[in-house]
Design an enzyme around this catalytic site. Sequence first.
Site, PDB file in Angstrom:
ATOM      1  N   LYS A   1      -0.356  -7.616 -10.932  1.00 28.15           N
ATOM      2  CA  LYS A   1      -1.646  -8.271 -11.144  1.00 28.15           C
ATOM      3  C   LYS A   1      -2.774  -7.510 -10.457  1.00 28.15           C
ATOM      4  CE  LYS A   1      -4.483 -11.471 -12.481  1.00 28.15           C
ATOM      5  NZ  LYS A   1      -4.938 -11.344 -13.891  1.00 28.15           N
TER       6      LYS A   1
ATOM      7  N   GLY B   1       0.828  -1.203   0.000  1.00 28.16           N
ATOM      8  CA  GLY B   1       0.000   0.000   0.000  1.00 28.16           C
ATOM      9  C   GLY B   1       0.858   1.246   0.000  1.00 28.16           C
TER      10      GLY B   1
ATOM     11  N   LYS C   1      -3.854  -6.101 -24.578  1.00 33.06           N
ATOM     12  CA  LYS C   1      -3.164  -7.378 -24.329  1.00 33.06           C
ATOM     13  C   LYS C   1      -1.824  -7.395 -25.038  1.00 33.06           C
ATOM     14  CE  LYS C   1      -4.930  -8.781 -21.969  1.00 33.06           C
ATOM     15  NZ  LYS C   1      -5.956  -8.807 -20.981  1.00 33.06           N
TER      16      LYS C   1
ATOM     17  N   GLU D   1      -9.392  -4.193 -26.197  1.00 38.61           N
ATOM     18  CA  GLU D   1      -8.865  -5.242 -25.332  1.00 38.61           C
ATOM     19  C   GLU D   1      -7.695  -5.969 -26.003  1.00 38.61           C
ATOM     20  OE1 GLU D   1      -8.779  -5.982 -22.424  1.00 38.61           O
ATOM     21  OE2 GLU D   1      -8.242  -8.077 -22.311  1.00 38.61           O
TER      22      GLU D   1
ATOM     23  N   HIS E   1     -10.075  10.793 -39.200  1.00 42.95           N
ATOM     24  CA  HIS E   1      -9.977  12.014 -38.402  1.00 42.95           C
ATOM     25  C   HIS E   1      -8.606  12.151 -37.756  1.00 42.95           C
ATOM     26  CE1 HIS E   1     -14.184  12.729 -39.152  1.00 42.95           C
ATOM     27  NE2 HIS E   1     -14.394  11.452 -38.867  1.00 42.95           N
TER      28      HIS E   1
HETATM   29  C1  F6R Z   1      -4.840  -6.359 -18.233  1.00 43.57           C
HETATM   30  C2  F6R Z   1      -5.175  -6.374 -16.845  1.00 43.57           C
HETATM   31  C3  F6R Z   1      -5.471  -5.089 -16.171  1.00 43.57           C
HETATM   32  C4  F6R Z   1      -6.635  -5.282 -15.169  1.00 43.57           C
HETATM   33  C5  F6R Z   1      -6.847  -4.008 -14.343  1.00 43.57           C
HETATM   34  C6  F6R Z   1      -8.031  -4.140 -13.415  1.00 43.57           C
HETATM   35  O1  F6R Z   1      -4.589  -7.635 -18.717  1.00 43.57           O
HETATM   36  O2  F6R Z   1      -5.206  -7.394 -16.238  1.00 43.57           O
HETATM   37  O3  F6R Z   1      -5.757  -4.082 -17.082  1.00 43.57           O
HETATM   38  O4  F6R Z   1      -7.779  -5.601 -15.890  1.00 43.57           O
HETATM   39  O5  F6R Z   1      -5.702  -3.739 -13.598  1.00 43.57           O
HETATM   40  O6  F6R Z   1      -7.860  -5.209 -12.536  1.00 43.57           O
HETATM   41  P1  F6R Z   1      -9.081  -5.810 -11.741  1.00 43.57           P
HETATM   42  O7  F6R Z   1      -9.989  -6.442 -12.733  1.00 43.57           O
HETATM   43  O8  F6R Z   1      -8.481  -6.795 -10.786  1.00 43.57           O
HETATM   44  O9  F6R Z   1      -9.762  -4.662 -11.049  1.00 43.57           O
END
Ligand code: F6R
Length: 610
Positions: free
Chosen positions: A605, A101, A487, A483, A506
Amino acid sequence: MCGIVGYIGEKKSTDVLLDGLSKLEYRGYDSAGVAVLSGDKMEIRKKKGRLKVLGDDLIKMPIEGGMGIGHTRWATHGAPSDENAHPHATASGDIAVVHNGIIENYMKLKDYLGTKGYTFVSQTDTEVIAHLIDHYYEGSLYEAVQEAMKRLEGSYALAVISKKDPDELIAVRKDSPLIIGLGEGENFIASDIPAILAYTRNVYLLNDDEVARVRKDGVDVFDKYGIPVQHDIFKVDWDVEAAEKGGYQHFMIKEIHEEPKALKDTLSPRITKEGEIDLKNLDISHRKIKNIQKIVIVACGTAYHAGLVAKYAFEEKLRIPVEIDIASEYRYRNPIVGPDDLYIIISQSGETADTMAAMRMAKKEGAQILAITNVVGSTLSREADYVMYTWAGPEIAVASTKAYTTQLLCLYLLMLEFGKVRGAIDELDYAAYITELKAIPAKAAEIITEDSIKQIMKSAHKHCTVEDTYFLGRNLDYAVALEGSLKLKEISYIHSEAFPAGELKHGPIALIEDNTLVITIATQERLFEKTVSNIKEVKARGAYVLAITTEKADLIRDLADEIILVPETMNIFMPILSVIPTQLFAYYCSVERGIDVDKPRNLAKSVTVE
Ligand code: F6R
């Protein structure tokens, strides 16, 4: 993002700590460390770089001792370095702390502690916590932590040990996840379940502002006023294997392969024998559904892209206005919340700091919150009024795949249920939609067959050296383009952008030159002709067009330089299928470029800081 593990028991604590931290590697980190109470000494070892660097050091110079805390750090305050790595300790080495945090008032606290004679050796906000606890220490670590919490502003999960209190670990949670694992004659602290699953399935999910005293033979939890709190034991119902690679080279490819099953697991329990959607667990009344005046969707990253699909789908089929916002933007605007607005908050982890802040803001204004999340017991699931789980199983790879497709599925189920209750979707259509949804997992599996994968691998091999890529699409295909582009950039580091195809003229078309790779998503039949025009425009400027499309799109198939076909389904459900080739393409580009797919640079993550 940062990982915490703590252990107290009879085992060699560094073994448990390293093992637990290795299960949290997916969260993203740049240094790692442990503090262990070894006899009457506090031993701290911390290293910049991968966990292996720390592990090797601990093999060379082992630390004995059955109580310790460990950490993987994702740098926020101060660069990745040995000094800035956690644990942080007092100068005497009496007290050691690991922290996830951000302490927002750390400068003020640092100045204050400076006047009391404390000196600092790192640039981190965490170091002030160790000194602050020391400052309040009068014989009880637990009491000193409770005092220190009164001065700390921001978000934090903490694990604290002290030489003077050798029988307990202290764990604190405020706006950053922390769980307690309950063993026999041993107990654990961790940021996430996979870290402790090899040892126990019995868990306490701490709430915000709670402090746990964790001993070998028991755990007591208190609120911030020191009043004991009773927790029900949460039994983890998934296996260690679910959080392991199971023979795949990376978690990401394993999770893509799991998509058909994840879709089935998310769908099947919600469809009755009579072919009706059963959202009983959601517990949202028909009156509430009928009264919805506006839907507001808030999320980040991939989850936001799932929300964008829902905006197109809901507005088309339900004729309810849908607003969508990125959580970090939502929280700093001054939104107008109506009494009959429904907020759909989407988050795989259920812990994303911006998403949680946006949810709380809306809730404070009186909004009803419907959460879509993958993590049972997450902050989002606990604070929302209604919760819909994506039953995708643990998603470990940083790049989200199965969470996204199951989020879409949940959103489609909501669309159908709301449509039926509000009379926007008639019975015949409703039945047809459900029949088609039931076929989706098998159709997803068709995209992951050996032959399809070979084709995508070949394509990735051919294109993985490009510097720039542009994704195009219209309507639902635009949401998928966004998306696919995210990725690709996050795991292959290829510069990539997505544009609504109609927006090309544009501005973005200026970027197209000979051999620029343009990936076009074209699945929406009524827009095929429009997409054909856009393909012609970019090809006229020399672009190489890779189209992700369906059998029906003859003209597009003829025009594109390369095509990846996805099985047919109803137009509205196409995003679930058309996104999968983009995930595979990104994955194989990343592998070709020799990137650590599951842990791409700079990413975490679960983004638990703002
Ligand atoms: C991309 C990815 C991130 C999450 C984002 C939100 O592959 O994983 O863009 O989607 O950080 O994360 P959550 O869904 O855990 O709130």
